[in-house]
Motif scaffolding. Structure first.
Motif, PDB file in Angstrom:
ATOM      1  N   ASP A  65      -3.814 -68.569  56.787  1.00 50.48           N
ATOM      2  CA  ASP A  65      -3.513 -67.329  57.499  1.00 50.48           C
ATOM      3  C   ASP A  65      -3.201 -67.594  58.966  1.00 50.48           C
ATOM      4  OD1 ASP A  65      -3.644 -64.287  57.718  1.00 50.48           O
ATOM      5  OD2 ASP A  65      -5.142 -64.883  59.186  1.00 50.48           O
ATOM      6  N   THR A  70      -8.062 -71.708  54.648  1.00 50.58           N
ATOM      7  CA  THR A  70      -7.105 -70.662  55.018  1.00 50.58           C
ATOM      8  C   THR A  70      -5.698 -71.204  55.185  1.00 50.58           C
ATOM      9  OG1 THR A  70      -6.733 -68.810  56.542  1.00 50.58           O
ATOM     10  CG2 THR A  70      -7.363 -70.904  57.523  1.00 50.58           C
ATOM     11  N   ASN A  98      -6.470 -61.008  52.168  1.00 47.00           N
ATOM     12  CA  ASN A  98      -5.684 -62.214  51.917  1.00 47.00           C
ATOM     13  C   ASN A  98      -4.518 -61.937  50.974  1.00 47.00           C
ATOM     14  OD1 ASN A  98      -6.615 -64.406  53.429  1.00 47.00           O
ATOM     15  ND2 ASN A  98      -8.426 -64.582  52.175  1.00 47.00           N
ATOM     16  N   GLU A 121      -1.866 -60.050  52.889  1.00 46.81           N
ATOM     17  CA  GLU A 121      -1.185 -60.928  53.833  1.00 46.81           C
ATOM     18  C   GLU A 121      -0.205 -61.845  53.115  1.00 46.81           C
ATOM     19  OE1 GLU A 121      -1.131 -61.478  57.186  1.00 46.81           O
ATOM     20  OE2 GLU A 121      -2.196 -59.597  57.470  1.00 46.81           O
TER      21      GLU A 121
END
Length: 376
Positions: free
Chosen positions: A299, A297, A348, A351
């Protein structure tokens, strides 16, 4: 490596050999997702990212186990140690995959056979190996025959073995890029290899020319052992103006640190496989704790959430002077293997798009001009 997590489970428990096996998160819940599965399970139609309930419907005798990341990391370390017996030029790109430069080996095919046999005999792990004049062709070759395949892909083989493939089969080209290429009449790898430079650059930027190079078997990247450690960890820490004494006080600190780590990861084009936190108490005693993620990730919310979870789990209730977050085992985003369901993929992508827009606005008008709101 072939079905790495499942293969490690079988190596640890030989009674599972020859049986349909799946590694899945939330084993007891219907919303659990298949992380990986054995080839016996694949023959029944079970696939990575498939919901657990659907997999069990296709394969009623499916054996399901939760992931054991510490054991997987241990086997990964032993695997790379074995590779380094043959050359110092080993570049890991993920927990179960890497490049080797065997230019100095007089018989690369025999070397590949020996490595494959040793991994199977010494670690009980199957693998597929690709041999080529560069990293891209070696990677494509490694995917052409599984399990236990050894494939050689030379530039003179492109017309026969690479060009007939769909353009989406090229390593590094995702579904959305494939759809866009198809829209412009580029369906096969050959279409991409013969596409006009001007049109590719106009429609895809510099990445369009890079994709064409790959389609023509061109890749000048060296095998670089140090690249794995250049950004092996990306972190941020802060010494607090006042000691904190509650998780409520720690939460906003982790959110700020996670934003900094996310920005650095995105800037460098990396994702993290493991999140670690540092806690330094007022008496200067310092501890570090980490958690390996199911999906690599970059994020901010995922990083912050993982850090706070680790804090709640390991904080001893004493006053804290310093907090830090470090993203470790980072890899290039295009080389990361995501175990995602459809909802995760969509989230994802949204984002990433949102972050790009916000970053553009902040570069123009200054940092901090936009704040995220809270979901109600």
């Amino acid at each position: 490596m072939n079905s790495f997590y499942a293969s490690v489970e079988i190596a640890e428990n030989p009674d599972l050999r020859g049986k349909p096996l799946a590694v899945a998160g939330n084993v007891e819940e219907r919303k659990g997702i298949i992380v990986t599965c054995s080839y016996e399970a694949r023959e029944k139609g079970v696939k990575t990212t498939m919901p657990l309930w659907q997999a069990r419907k296709l394969c009623p005798n499916l054996i399901v186990v939760p992931p054991d990341f510490e054991t997987y990391k241990s086997y990964s370390s032993r695997m790379f140690q074995l590779l380094q017996e043959y050359t110092e030029w080993v570049e890991p790109v993920s927990i179960d995959e890497g490049y080797m430069d065997v230019t100095e080996c007089k018989q690369p095919l025999e070397t590949a056979e020996e490595i494959q046999n040793r991994l199977l005999n010494e670690l009980n792990l199957p693998c597929s190996i690709g041999i080529g004049p560069n990293k891209f062709l070696a990677k494509m070759a490694s995917d052409m025959k599984k399990p236990l395949g050894i494939t050689v892909l030379r530039k003179r083989d492109l017309a026969q073995n690479l060009w007939p493939l769909k353009v989406g089969d090229l390593h590094g080209i995702g579904k959305k890029t494939e759809e866009k290429l198809n829209k412009y009449g580029i369906i096969t790898v050959k279409d991409l290899a013969e596409a006009a430079d001007y049109e590719l650059k106009q429609r895809f930027g510099i990445n369009g020319l890079k994709m064409k190079e790959r389609a023509n078997g061109i890749d000048s990247r060296p095998v670089d052992p140090s690249s794995a450690s250049d950004y092996r960890s990306i972190g941020s820490s802060t010494t607090l103006s006042e000691d904190i004494i509650s998780t409520g006080e720690a939460e906003p600190v982790f959110k700020r640190l996670a934003e900094k780590v996310m920005t650095r990861l995105k800037t460098k084009g990396y994702v993290a496989l493991t999140i670690a936190i540092t806690i330094r108490y007022s008496d200067r005693k310092t501890i570090t704790r980490s958690k390996m993620l199911l999906n690599a990730t970059q994020d901010q919310h995922e990083i912050s959430k993982t850090a706070l979870h680790l804090f709640k789990q390991h904080w001893n209730r004493e006053p804290v002077r310093l907090l830090g977050i470090t993203a470790t085992e980072v890899v290039e985003r295009e080389n990361a293997t995501y175990q995602l369901d459809l909802f995760s993929v969509e989230k994802n992508e949204k984002e990433a798009l949102l972050h790009d827009v916000l970053s553009s606005i902040e570069r123009k008008h200054g940092e901090g001009i936009i704040k995220r709101g809270k979901n109600k």
